[in-house]
Each structure stands twice: as C-alpha cells, then as structure tokens.
Design a protein around this motif. Structure first.
Motif, short mmCIF file in Angstrom:
data_model
loop_
_atom_site.label_atom_id
_atom_site.label_comp_id
_atom_site.label_asym_id
_atom_site.label_seq_id
_atom_site.Cartn_x
_atom_site.Cartn_y
_atom_site.Cartn_z
N UNK A 79 19.10 -10.88 -46.94
CA UNK A 79 18.57 -10.38 -48.20
C UNK A 79 18.36 -8.87 -48.14
N UNK A 80 18.98 -8.17 -49.08
CA UNK A 80 18.83 -6.72 -49.16
C UNK A 80 17.56 -6.41 -49.95
N UNK A 81 16.44 -6.41 -49.25
CA UNK A 81 15.15 -6.27 -49.93
C UNK A 81 14.87 -4.83 -50.34
N UNK A 82 15.55 -3.87 -49.74
CA UNK A 82 15.43 -2.47 -50.14
C UNK A 82 16.81 -1.83 -50.08
N UNK A 124 11.20 -11.92 -58.89
CA UNK A 124 12.01 -12.92 -59.59
C UNK A 124 13.29 -13.23 -58.82
N UNK A 125 13.93 -12.19 -58.31
CA UNK A 125 15.15 -12.40 -57.51
C UNK A 125 14.81 -13.16 -56.23
N UNK A 126 13.71 -12.80 -55.57
CA UNK A 126 13.32 -13.49 -54.33
C UNK A 126 13.02 -14.97 -54.60
N UNK A 127 12.34 -15.26 -55.71
CA UNK A 127 12.05 -16.66 -56.04
C UNK A 127 13.34 -17.43 -56.28
N UNK A 128 14.26 -16.81 -57.01
CA UNK A 128 15.54 -17.47 -57.27
C UNK A 128 16.32 -17.68 -55.97
N UNK A 129 16.29 -16.68 -55.09
CA UNK A 129 16.97 -16.81 -53.80
C UNK A 129 16.35 -17.94 -52.99
N UNK A 130 15.02 -18.01 -52.98
CA UNK A 130 14.36 -19.08 -52.25
C UNK A 130 14.75 -20.45 -52.78
N UNK A 138 17.96 -19.18 -41.14
CA UNK A 138 17.55 -17.83 -40.79
C UNK A 138 17.59 -16.98 -42.06
N UNK A 139 16.51 -16.32 -42.34
CA UNK A 139 16.45 -15.39 -43.47
C UNK A 139 16.23 -14.00 -42.90
N UNK A 140 17.23 -13.14 -43.08
CA UNK A 140 17.22 -11.80 -42.49
C UNK A 140 16.92 -10.78 -43.58
N UNK A 141 15.86 -10.02 -43.40
CA UNK A 141 15.47 -8.98 -44.35
C UNK A 141 16.13 -7.68 -43.93
N UNK A 142 16.91 -7.14 -44.86
CA UNK A 142 17.80 -6.04 -44.50
C UNK A 142 17.74 -4.96 -45.56
N UNK A 143 18.48 -3.89 -45.35
CA UNK A 143 18.54 -2.80 -46.31
C UNK A 143 19.89 -2.12 -46.28
N UNK A 169 28.72 -18.27 -40.80
CA UNK A 169 27.80 -19.07 -41.60
C UNK A 169 26.73 -18.20 -42.26
N UNK A 170 27.07 -16.95 -42.52
CA UNK A 170 26.11 -16.04 -43.16
C UNK A 170 26.59 -15.63 -44.53
N UNK A 171 25.64 -15.28 -45.39
CA UNK A 171 25.94 -14.82 -46.74
C UNK A 171 24.88 -13.79 -47.10
N UNK A 172 25.24 -12.87 -48.02
CA UNK A 172 24.36 -11.76 -48.39
C UNK A 172 23.88 -11.93 -49.83
N UNK A 173 22.58 -11.69 -50.05
CA UNK A 173 22.04 -11.62 -51.41
C UNK A 173 21.56 -10.21 -51.64
N UNK A 174 22.18 -9.53 -52.60
CA UNK A 174 21.84 -8.14 -52.88
C UNK A 174 20.50 -8.03 -53.60
#
Length: 386
Positions: free
Chosen positions: A15-18, A48-54, A70-75, A268-273
């Motif tokens: 997840x691209x949190x920043x 809202x995006x984080x809730x939808x991602x969850x 695994x939930x990876x917080x990234x930027x 087995x990874x995917x990115x959520x912007x």
C-alpha cells in the motif's frame, strides 16, 4: 489464459500510504524515472481508500482460504502520513481482514523521521520496520541526498539506532548496489547495526537504459555481489541473512525463494496506490509510462479480477514466458530469467534475458561452487542455508 484455480493468490499487498518523500534519491523509480504518475496521485492514502483496501483484502483472504497475509506500507516515504493518520490506516486495514487471519504489517522507510512515538505505534500493531541505507555515509550519499542536496546518512543512522532499541520491530536493511562503492565495506558497515536481514537490490535498468558499467565485457555486478557473499561467510559471528544470496542457495536446492527477483515461482504481490488504483509490479515505472497500470481500482474491482489481468497473468506462466536463451539455460530454475523490469526493451517487451544476465550467472555459479567446496551437495533438497 491460466485458469484462476491454477493461479497463485496474492499474499502480499503493498500500500502506497504516502506519495511524497523527504529525501531525493536519484535512482528512485517513483519520483525520478520514466513514469511520473506520482504528480497526479494524492500525497497520502485516505481512510476511505484504506477501508476499501481492507475489505478487498478480506474478500481475497476468504475466497482463497489464506491464513496469513502481508501488508506492506510503502511510499514515497510512508512516515510522511503522520502517526495519527497511520494509526487510523492500520486500524482500518486490520478491521477489513477476518480476525482468524494473521496480518503481518511491514513498513519500508528511509529512517530519517523515526521517533519514539512511531515505535510505540508500531508496537501496538506489530509493524516490522525495514530501513533503506546504501552503506557508510560516503556510499549512502552518492545517491540518497535531501532535496537541498545535503547528506541524509546521519538522520538515517539515528533512526536505525532508535529502531535497534526495539529489536523485535527491526526487519532489516535495504541497500542498492553501486559499483563505485566497495562491496565488503558496505556489507560490513551494514552488519554493524545487527540487522536480521540485509537486502541488496540491483539498480533498475532496461535494455533501452542499461545499468552503468565500467567495462561492459565484465559481469561487474555479479563480481560485486560475489564479494558480498564471501564477506558474509568470512565471519562466523554474522547472524544476519542476505536475502538474495540465501534465495540462490534455496533455489539451487529446489526450495522456493522469498523474493520475486529470482526463481520461476509466480509472484504473489500486488500494489494499491494512494488513490486506490491497483497496480502490478510498481518498479515497472522504471520501464515506461503506464507500464505498472492495470486500469483497475479497489472501489470497482476485486483482487481476483487483478489476477486475471493479462499484465499479471503472464507472470504466472513461468519458464514459457522467458526468452529462448533463458529457457535453455541450466541456471533458469535459480535465475528465473531475472527481475521482470530488467528484461524489458521497447522492441521486444519482456521476452529478453535480464540486463544483468551475465552478472546473475557469475553470482549463482560463485555461490554454487562455494557450496561444493564446503562439501554440500547443492541439489540436496533439505540442505541448510550457510
């Protein structure tokens, strides 16, 4: 197309949190590469995006019976989200996943903004923290400067030392290989921080924009990493892993590796912007504009739809997706054709050997020869890592 039942589900969600950064690494594939999508994306992920991602992660977990994700917080730099907002993001993500599924939170940072308040938050949500550092100050500052072109090394080291006060939160260090730096000096310096893992990444490069080499006829990156391998083994007191090298050992033994840069196992990874768009390998931004985009978003699409997307389906094809040279190579089970972005050319797409082909060949053979010299049959499936 590969049937969905034969497709490996996603297990790592990045997840691209920043979408901004407080330093300006010149090799950064987010801000300083061909794709400049960040300019049009929110600076941080909304709740809202984080809730939808969850919720979408929870759906995927239920559909595929996953016990752990695994939930990876990234930027960018994820700490720019701020502690209060990050706490809300973590809560929203954890709430979306079934309670009986283990969620392993991870975060990758440049370390410069770490504080005790951040560590307290990471304690609460059991977030494992990795820090990017390219070596001693002179080595680190070749590429990792602030926006004012000042050193970031001291601030990063301060953050690492603070993180070491909570060793159970310390996931490890990540360095990008630079031929101008001495590999033994870099490895041994990083080892002084007692990280559980040291990761080394090869610089992002394609056949259209090949990596810097002093002598194109020499596998310089393979030689560089081979010296890291020798330094890693030279001292019995080293207790850290070097992920690339351990993966070569594991794959040589017929065991799956842990990263998608080597081996033939489907990623087995995917990115959520930050705006909720779903992307494939985000490092494809180093390839060309839009290469990582799937045209999907978590508001309207689920992750099974992403699994079916042609850009991700070809990642499931294994050896058949590789160039003929790779398919016929004796080392293909270990190399896997190299990392997907490194195979790209504007003419032939991804059906090319990696731009690091000779480097990977040299490194793999170096590791395998070392194993033989230590009396270990590298084809024994239960053999331990060195």
């Amino acid at each position: 197309m590969t049937p969905l039942e034969d497709t490996a589900p996603f297990q790592t969600f990045i997840l691209k949190v920043a979408n901004r950064c407080n330093i300006d690494c010149d090799y950064c594939y987010v801000f300083n590469s061909t794709d400049q999508a960040w300019r049009h994306l929110p600076a941080r992920m909304s709740l809202d995006v984080a809730r939808a991602a969850g919720r979408r992660i929870g759906e995927h977990v239920a559909a595929h019976g996953l016990r752990t994700v695994h939930i990876v917080l990234h930027g960018g730099e994820p700490l720019l989200a701020g502690p209060r907002h990050m706490a809300d993001l973590l809560s929203a993500l954890r709430t979306g996943v079934p309670a009986d599924t283990a969620v392993r939170f991870e975060l990758q940072t440049n370390g410069t903004l770490l504080t005790t308040a951040w560590l307290n938050l990471f304690e609460q949500y059991e977030v494992a923290v990795g820090v990017s550092l390219d070596g001693p100050p002179a080595a680190n500052d070749r590429h990792r400067l602030t926006h004012a072109s000042r050193s970031s090394a001291a601030s990063a080291v301060r953050g690492i030392e603070l993180l070491r006060s909570r060793p159970h939160l310390f996931a490890g260090l990540l360095a990008v290989v630079d031929l101008a730096n001495d590999p033994v000096e870099v490895h041994d310096y990083l080892a002084t921080f007692d990280p559980p893992v040291i990761d080394f990444n090869l610089p992002h490069a394609t056949h259209d924009q090949p990596p810097h080499r002093n002598d194109p006829t020499v596998p310089e990156y393979g030689l560089w990493m081979s010296r890291v391998y020798d330094a890693w083994l030279a001292r019995p007191d080293h207790r850290h892993s070097v992920r690339m090298l351990e993966d070569i050992v594991a794959l040589t033994s017929g065991v799956h590796g842990s990263v998608e840069t080597l081996g033939l196992a489907p990623p087995t990874s995917v990115v959520i912007e930050s705006d909720g768009t779903i992307e494939g390998v985000d490092t494809l931004r180093s390839v060309e504009e839009g290469a990582s985009q799937l045209g999907l978003n978590i508001a309207n699409h689920n992750f099974d739809q992403a699994l079916r997307h042609p850009k991700l389906q070809h990642r499931q094809y294994g050896i058949t997706a590789l160039a003929e040279k790779c398919q016929n190579c004796a080392l293909v089970d270990v190399c896997g054709g190299g990392y997907l972005p490194h195979r790209f050319s504007a003419t032939d797409g991804y059906r090319n050997p990696s731009v690091y082909c000779t480097d990977l060949e040299h490194l793999i053979r170096h590791v395998q020869n070392s194993l033989r010299q230590h009396g270990w049959d590298p084809h024994a499936p239960s053999a331990p890592s060195p």
